[in-house]
Write a protein that holds these residues in place. Structure first.
Motif, PDB file in Angstrom:
ATOM      1  N   ARG A 155      -4.151   7.016   3.239  1.00  0.00           N
ATOM      2  CA  ARG A 155      -2.028   7.234   3.371  1.00  0.00           C
ATOM      3  C   ARG A 155      -1.768   6.640   4.549  1.00  0.00           C
ATOM      4  O   ARG A 155      -1.284   5.539   4.763  1.00  0.00           O
ATOM      5  CB  ARG A 155      -1.382   8.993   3.157  1.00  0.00           C
ATOM      6  N   GLU A 156      -2.733   7.150   5.834  1.00  0.00           N
ATOM      7  CA  GLU A 156      -2.499   7.139   7.077  1.00  0.00           C
ATOM      8  C   GLU A 156      -3.336   5.590   7.685  1.00  0.00           C
ATOM      9  O   GLU A 156      -2.601   4.924   7.828  1.00  0.00           O
ATOM     10  CB  GLU A 156      -3.649   8.278   7.786  1.00  0.00           C
ATOM     11  N   ALA A 190      -0.871   3.135   5.617  1.00  0.00           N
ATOM     12  CA  ALA A 190       0.763   3.530   6.773  1.00  0.00           C
ATOM     13  C   ALA A 190       0.542   2.059   7.732  1.00  0.00           C
ATOM     14  O   ALA A 190       1.030   1.639   8.328  1.00  0.00           O
ATOM     15  CB  ALA A 190       0.617   4.528   7.066  1.00  0.00           C
ATOM     16  N   ARG A 215      -5.158  -0.678   1.340  1.00  0.00           N
ATOM     17  CA  ARG A 215      -3.667  -1.540   0.667  1.00  0.00           C
ATOM     18  C   ARG A 215      -4.572  -0.990  -1.210  1.00  0.00           C
ATOM     19  O   ARG A 215      -5.592  -0.540  -1.205  1.00  0.00           O
ATOM     20  CB  ARG A 215      -3.240  -2.778   0.687  1.00  0.00           C
TER      21      ARG A 215
END
Length: 221
Positions: free
Chosen positions: A59-60, A63, A68
């Motif tokens: 997730r980090e 972000a 992706r």
């Protein structure tokens, strides 16, 4: 890395560590250098990472624009993670870090080698022979099951490694990760025989591969 845990420095090194300095982040990048992977594939490659930790890192990284997530078209029809073009720029950094760390002795706990890590050894340390005809190999690392099947193309420019094996390879090498890593730098495919290795097709491409993967042995600090 969450802003409150960042280094709060403008230095490029600090900014880079804010992005990929968290535990498991660079190993996630390493595992995606040869192509996209499902979450379960990443779990198998990083067996001591908890599912929550792995989810947090993905997730980090997503972000930050390093990784992706996308849906593969049918018949695959699964969600995978892959490096963005900017994320792929980390490859020389990952390779340089791994090469630098060869000077440090391996501890008793450092036994596991992921299949992609082993195959990246080929792409990183293969020394090509100018004017040599191109050859292709199918490599099956049987200790990793279906995930251990790769295609390798040896050219005068270097070694190309992919998860998709060639349809008509010049040689097929079936062995174990440990045996393959131990054979690198030797001149004779017979060095693999003790591990129950099977070579079909022309033996010369296998000899050329293992002889020309020359892992450096830097002096310790």
């Amino acid at each position: 890395m969450p802003a409150q845990r960042g280094y709060r420095q403008a230095c490029g090194v600090a900014r880079g560590l804010d992005i990929v300095g968290e535990r498991w982040s660079l190993l996630v990048v390493r595992e995606l250098l040869l192509g996209p992977k499902r979450f379960t594939d990443l779990q198998e490659a990083l067996p001591t990472a908890s599912p929550n930790a792995l989810s947090d890192r993905l997730r980090e990284l997503a972000a930050a624009g390093v990784v992706r997530r996308r849906q593969l078209p049918p018949p695959g029809n699964v969600r995978v993670y892959e490096l963005t073009p900017w994320g792929r720029g980390l490859e020389p950094i990952v390779v340089a870090l791994g090469t630098w760390a060869l000077a440090a002795p391996r501890t008793a706990e450092q036994l596991f080698v992921s299949v992609d890590s082993a195959m990246l050894t080929i792409r990183t340390f293969f020394v090509p022979t100018p004017e040599r005809p191109e050859t292709t190999l199918r490599i099956e690392l049987r200790d990793h099951g279906p995930a251990g099947v790769f295609g390798v193309r040896l050219t005068s420019a270097g070694a190309e490694v992919a998860h998709e094996p060639p349809k008509d390879p010049d040689a097929v090498l079936v062995t174990t990760t440990e045996a393959l890593l131990a054979a690198f730098g030797t001149e004779d495919p017979a060095a693999l025989a003790a591990a129950g290795t099977v070579i079909t097709g022309a033996p010369e491409p296998v000899r050329h591969l293992i002889a020309n993967v020359r892992i450096p042995t830097p002096q310790g600090a």
